[in-house]
Design a protein around this motif. Structure first.
Motif, PDB file in Angstrom:
ATOM      1  N   SER A   1      19.041  -3.274  27.180  1.00 41.90           N
ATOM      2  CA  SER A   1      18.353  -4.454  26.635  1.00 41.90           C
ATOM      3  C   SER A   1      16.946  -4.512  27.200  1.00 41.90           C
ATOM      4  O   SER A   1      16.649  -3.939  28.256  1.00 41.90           O
ATOM      5  N   THR A   2      16.088  -5.242  26.497  1.00 43.38           N
ATOM      6  CA  THR A   2      14.711  -5.401  26.957  1.00 43.38           C
ATOM      7  C   THR A   2      14.649  -6.198  28.251  1.00 43.38           C
ATOM      8  O   THR A   2      13.774  -5.972  29.091  1.00 43.38           O
ATOM      9  N   GLU A   3      15.597  -7.119  28.432  1.00 46.72           N
ATOM     10  CA  GLU A   3      15.619  -7.937  29.638  1.00 46.72           C
ATOM     11  C   GLU A   3      15.775  -7.077  30.885  1.00 46.72           C
ATOM     12  O   GLU A   3      15.105  -7.303  31.901  1.00 46.72           O
ATOM     13  N   GLN A   4      16.653  -6.085  30.830  1.00 48.86           N
ATOM     14  CA  GLN A   4      16.831  -5.193  31.974  1.00 48.86           C
ATOM     15  C   GLN A   4      15.586  -4.361  32.240  1.00 48.86           C
ATOM     16  O   GLN A   4      15.242  -4.084  33.393  1.00 48.86           O
ATOM     17  N   LEU A   5      14.900  -3.993  31.176  1.00 46.04           N
ATOM     18  CA  LEU A   5      13.659  -3.244  31.333  1.00 46.04           C
ATOM     19  C   LEU A   5      12.596  -4.111  31.996  1.00 46.04           C
ATOM     20  O   LEU A   5      11.839  -3.638  32.861  1.00 46.04           O
ATOM     21  N   LEU A   6      12.534  -5.375  31.615  1.00 48.13           N
ATOM     22  CA  LEU A   6      11.561  -6.297  32.207  1.00 48.13           C
ATOM     23  C   LEU A   6      11.817  -6.502  33.691  1.00 48.13           C
ATOM     24  O   LEU A   6      10.882  -6.737  34.465  1.00 48.13           O
ATOM     25  N   VAL A   7      13.084  -6.439  34.089  1.00 49.04           N
ATOM     26  CA  VAL A   7      13.435  -6.587  35.499  1.00 49.04           C
ATOM     27  C   VAL A   7      13.079  -5.318  36.278  1.00 49.04           C
ATOM     28  O   VAL A   7      12.616  -5.387  37.417  1.00 49.04           O
ATOM     29  N   ALA A   8      13.279  -4.154  35.659  1.00 48.49           N
ATOM     30  CA  ALA A   8      13.101  -2.880  36.361  1.00 48.49           C
ATOM     31  C   ALA A   8      11.636  -2.492  36.524  1.00 48.49           C
ATOM     32  O   ALA A   8      11.289  -1.805  37.489  1.00 48.49           O
TER      33      ALA A   8
END
Length: 287
Positions: A216-223
């Motif tokens: 998901s994009t959310e996990q990418l934003l966190v990483a």
């Protein structure tokens, strides 16, 4: 070609070189093949080595994906900046090459316009078949073998078992080994390294691979941080072109030049991405 001749001579090329470079903004492969029209061997080699710095259309999904996720509302500005950065790096490399491996001046510019006639269907068909057969025999074999290798690395682990999760694949392990190289750039995550390796097959694969690995994009934003993404975008702009382009360069110049392009552009991309991150940190941007 006539208009650009005066400007290109300052970096050691003739006006004819602008045509392959312009084609390179669409795809590096026909850009490399278009260099066959250049009469000088020096100009041809120099043009082929500079064409991959022109941002091909396959990189647009990468730019669009990251700008939409991390820089909403500024995508157009960032994409234009990336295109001009590729041109700037190409100019700097041309100036360096002019003083080192490609010393000398470009051939005098003479443009002869032929009498234009409608081509015969038989001649066109023969020419198309001849060029297509040449590409299939020499370049496509490299592309096909590279595709098999990447598929194998993504599908199996070291025990040659089919993996259900790509995190356990040989490719992921290899990406984990090289990921420390990207830590100074801000994107040392093994999933990003895996996407960059997949991008060697086709630049569009970077986005699809990231989507699969992060979920998901959310996990990418966190990483990743915005500064890390800026560094990553510069790296994607400049690192090795896809395997089809490398196969074309090998077809035109030979294996040593093709390997030199892969290694050289990866080094240039790493240095430029590091400079972007360092500049961001110096400006107080958290990355």
């Amino acid at each position: 070609a006539f208009v650009m001749d005066k400007l290109l001579r300052k970096i050691g090329l003739s006006g004819r070189s602008i045509v392959p470079m312009l084609i390179g903004f669409g795809c590096t492969v026909p850009g490399v093949m278009a260099s066959r029209t250049l009469p000088s061997e020096r100009d041809r080699k120099m043009t082929i080595l500079l064409t991959p710095f022109m941002s091909c259309s396959a990189k647009l999904p990468i730019y669009g994906f990251f700008t939409a996720a991390f820089f909403p509302g500024r995508g157009g500005l960032i994409m234009v900046a990336l295109y001009f950065l590729g041109i700037l790096v190409g100019i700097l490399m041309a100036l360096l090459s002019k003083r080192t491996i490609f010393k000398g001046e470009a051939v005098p510019f003479v443009m002869e316009l032929p009498n234009y006639r409608m081509p015969g269907i038989q001649n066109v068909a023969h020419l198309l078949w001849d060029k297509a057969k040449d590409f299939l025999q020499r370049a496509f074999t490299v592309i096909f073998l590279a595709t098999i290798v990447v598929w194998f690395l993504q599908t199996f682990d070291f025990q040659l078992n089919v993996v259900a999760d790509s995190q356990n694949s040989i490719l992921a392990v290899i990406a984990g080994v090289i990921s420390p190289l990207f830590v100074p750039l801000g994107f040392g995550d093994w999933r990003v390294s895996t996407a960059l390796i997949a991008g060697f097959m086709a630049k569009e694969s970077v986005v699809s691979t990231l989507s699969v690995l992060f979920g998901s994009t959310e996990q990418l934003l966190v990483a990743l941080t915005p500064l890390a993404v800026a560094s990553l975008l510069v790296f994607c702009l400049l690192y090795t072109p896809c395997v089809a382009a490398i196969a074309s360069i090998r077809r035109e110049l030979g294996g040593k030049w093709a390997v030199g392009v892969v290694v050289g552009q990866c080094v240039i991309a790493w240095v430029c991405a590091l400079l972007v991150r360092g500049l961001g940190l110096a400006m107080g941007i958290i990355g």
